[in-house]
Structure formats: C-alpha cells, structure tokens
Scaffold this motif. Sequence first.
Motif, mmCIF file in Angstrom:
data_model
loop_
_atom_site.group_PDB
_atom_site.id
_atom_site.type_symbol
_atom_site.label_atom_id
_atom_site.label_comp_id
_atom_site.label_asym_id
_atom_site.label_seq_id
_atom_site.Cartn_x
_atom_site.Cartn_y
_atom_site.Cartn_z
ATOM 1 N N ASP A 130 -41.704 -26.516 21.107
ATOM 2 C CA ASP A 130 -42.345 -27.682 20.509
ATOM 3 C C ASP A 130 -41.664 -28.997 20.885
ATOM 4 N N GLY A 131 -40.490 -28.914 21.528
ATOM 5 C CA GLY A 131 -39.765 -30.121 21.905
ATOM 6 C C GLY A 131 -39.187 -30.875 20.726
ATOM 7 N N VAL A 132 -38.765 -30.143 19.686
ATOM 8 C CA VAL A 132 -38.269 -30.788 18.465
ATOM 9 C C VAL A 132 -36.843 -30.329 18.136
ATOM 10 N N LEU A 133 -36.083 -29.978 19.128
ATOM 11 C CA LEU A 133 -34.730 -29.494 18.905
ATOM 12 C C LEU A 133 -33.845 -30.573 18.278
ATOM 13 N N SER A 134 -32.869 -30.119 17.513
ATOM 14 C CA SER A 134 -31.772 -30.985 17.092
ATOM 15 C C SER A 134 -30.681 -30.874 18.153
ATOM 16 N N GLN A 148 -30.670 -40.658 27.085
ATOM 17 C CA GLN A 148 -31.541 -40.671 25.916
ATOM 18 C C GLN A 148 -32.971 -40.246 26.229
ATOM 19 N N ASP A 149 -33.550 -40.768 27.295
ATOM 20 C CA ASP A 149 -34.942 -40.440 27.605
ATOM 21 C C ASP A 149 -35.121 -38.959 27.922
ATOM 22 N N VAL A 150 -34.177 -38.397 28.658
ATOM 23 C CA VAL A 150 -34.247 -36.970 28.993
ATOM 24 C C VAL A 150 -34.119 -36.129 27.731
ATOM 25 N N LEU A 151 -33.185 -36.486 26.875
ATOM 26 C CA LEU A 151 -32.995 -35.739 25.634
ATOM 27 C C LEU A 151 -34.211 -35.867 24.718
ATOM 28 N N LYS A 156 -35.858 -33.810 18.988
ATOM 29 C CA LYS A 156 -36.356 -34.769 17.999
ATOM 30 C C LYS A 156 -35.213 -35.474 17.286
ATOM 31 N N THR A 157 -34.242 -34.699 16.810
ATOM 32 C CA THR A 157 -33.071 -35.272 16.139
ATOM 33 C C THR A 157 -31.911 -35.224 17.115
ATOM 34 N N ILE A 158 -31.550 -36.380 17.658
ATOM 35 C CA ILE A 158 -30.567 -36.450 18.740
ATOM 36 C C ILE A 158 -29.479 -37.429 18.314
#
Length: 292
Positions: A130-134, A148-151, A156-158
């Motif tokens: 889902d692309g929502v990793l912490s 930042q853009d790659v992460l 989601k929470t970076i």
Amino acid sequence: MTNVAVIGLGIMGLPMAINLVKAGYTVTGFNRSQDKTDKLVADGGKGAASIAEAVKEADVVITMVPDSPDVEAVVSGDDGVFANAKKGALWIDASSIRPDVAARLAEDARAAGLRPLDAPVSGGEQGAIDGVLSIMVGGAAEDFAAAQDVLNAVGKTIVHVGPSGSGQTVKAANQLIVAVNIQALSEAIAFLEAYGVDTDAALKVLGGGLAGSKVLDQKGQKMLDRNFDPGFRLALHHKDLGIVTSAAREANVAVPLGAAVAQLVAATVNQGDGGLDHSGLFKQVLQQSGRK
C-alpha cells in the motif's frame, strides 16, 4: 534523482520497488531468485544480472535483505554496492540489522563516496504493497532531506531519528513492542476461546478501547482463522529479537518481557514454524494451553 536500484526483491523489497516504478522512477532490481526480478520487470521495472550492473547508473541504491551479514555481503567486495555505485549516490539500507553494524557500514559508505541512511521499515507486506510503511531513518540530516521524495514513494510516516545507526535502534524498539503485543494478543484470544466467547465481537470491542492496537487490527483475525501466511516471517522476528536482547544487554537495560517473548519466538522457530507469519506465535500459546 530518477534512477533507483533495489537490491533484494523479497516480501518487502518487491512491492517497494513496484511503488517506486508507479511514482515515476526508473527502477532496476537485483535478486538472487530470478522470478522476483521477472515480476518487477512485468510491472515496469528493469532487471540486472548482478549488483554491479544494478547500481552503476543509480542515483539511489536501496538494499532490503534479511540480516546484518546479508547487508555486508551485498555492499562489499568487487561486485558490491560500495565498489560500483557512483560517487554521491544515496545508499538507503531498509533492512533490519544491528545498530552497530549499520553505523560501521555507514562509515565505509562515506569512505566510498556514498551518502548512507539506515532506514528500516515497519508495516509488513501489506504496508509495503500500500506504500504506507513507517520508516525510521538514521544518518545526516541533509542526506535525509535528499532522500525524502524516494521515501515518500514507499512510506507514510517517515521520521529522521538521529545519526547513522539510530534508525536501526528505533526499529529494534519497534520489534520489541510488536512481539510483546503479539504474545499478549495470543494469550487473550486463547483465553477468550476457552470461555466460548464470541471472539469476533470481543476483538471488535477490545479494538475500540485502550487495548486496541495495530497488532490487534492486523493480526487478530489471522489468529482466529489460524491463517499464518507470512507478511513478516517468525524467523525474521526471531533475528530481530536477538538484536534487541543483545543491544539491551550492551546498554545495561533490562527487557524482561522482551527476553521472555524472545524465548517463545525461538521455541516456535525451532519447532519448524519460522516460515509462518509472526502471528504464528499464537500456535505456541495454544500448544502450551493444550488447545488447537
């Protein structure tokens, strides 16, 4: 930075790589088993026959492999990341490894002209899909800003949590909390089932109160269904708890609950269940309770 290399296309690495493709990056993957590389290619990425080939044009190199020795193996040597990535490239290690190894490898990366970040992730396979990793990130603040853009394409929470090695320290704490929560949830469900309670209803109301947690939300139904298809394998959590207990001992920090759960996870893995999802720790509780 448009070219990204992803080394390690497993349960987590492959969906992360696919999300980078969807975000518009040119993604080249390398994996020991060809079928995972083929899957990435089918989703719009590129495949490489070696690590050296994968990283040679990369602006960002992401490694996602199981353990500290695996990270060392893919970054070192003539065919490794450090010898073949171009100067100034970002190296983001999303693996979960020992904090001291992460800090040492960061020094080696800088000596090779790379910009290292240790960026372990939490959220399991579904979070990766889902692309929502912490993502907890250790390294220089300016390198974190550059990544930042790659992460953002995979998480989601970076959060930048400190210098090199800090990301791995926070991940170890994460794995401690998750393991203890899984054990507590396992015991609670076994307790509820023993009394014949409507467990679906029970988990619904428990999830709405102080006992609620993402562990309950994501793992409760798997336990009720006895469905332990891996989103995060017990064998990997076993490895992570070894990191926790070792690092805690070095810091003179007592982790009695963590140590106890580490032993229960070890027993489950030693009984041949290391390939199960970490919610499979429930099997150990059932066995100890004489239940199925």
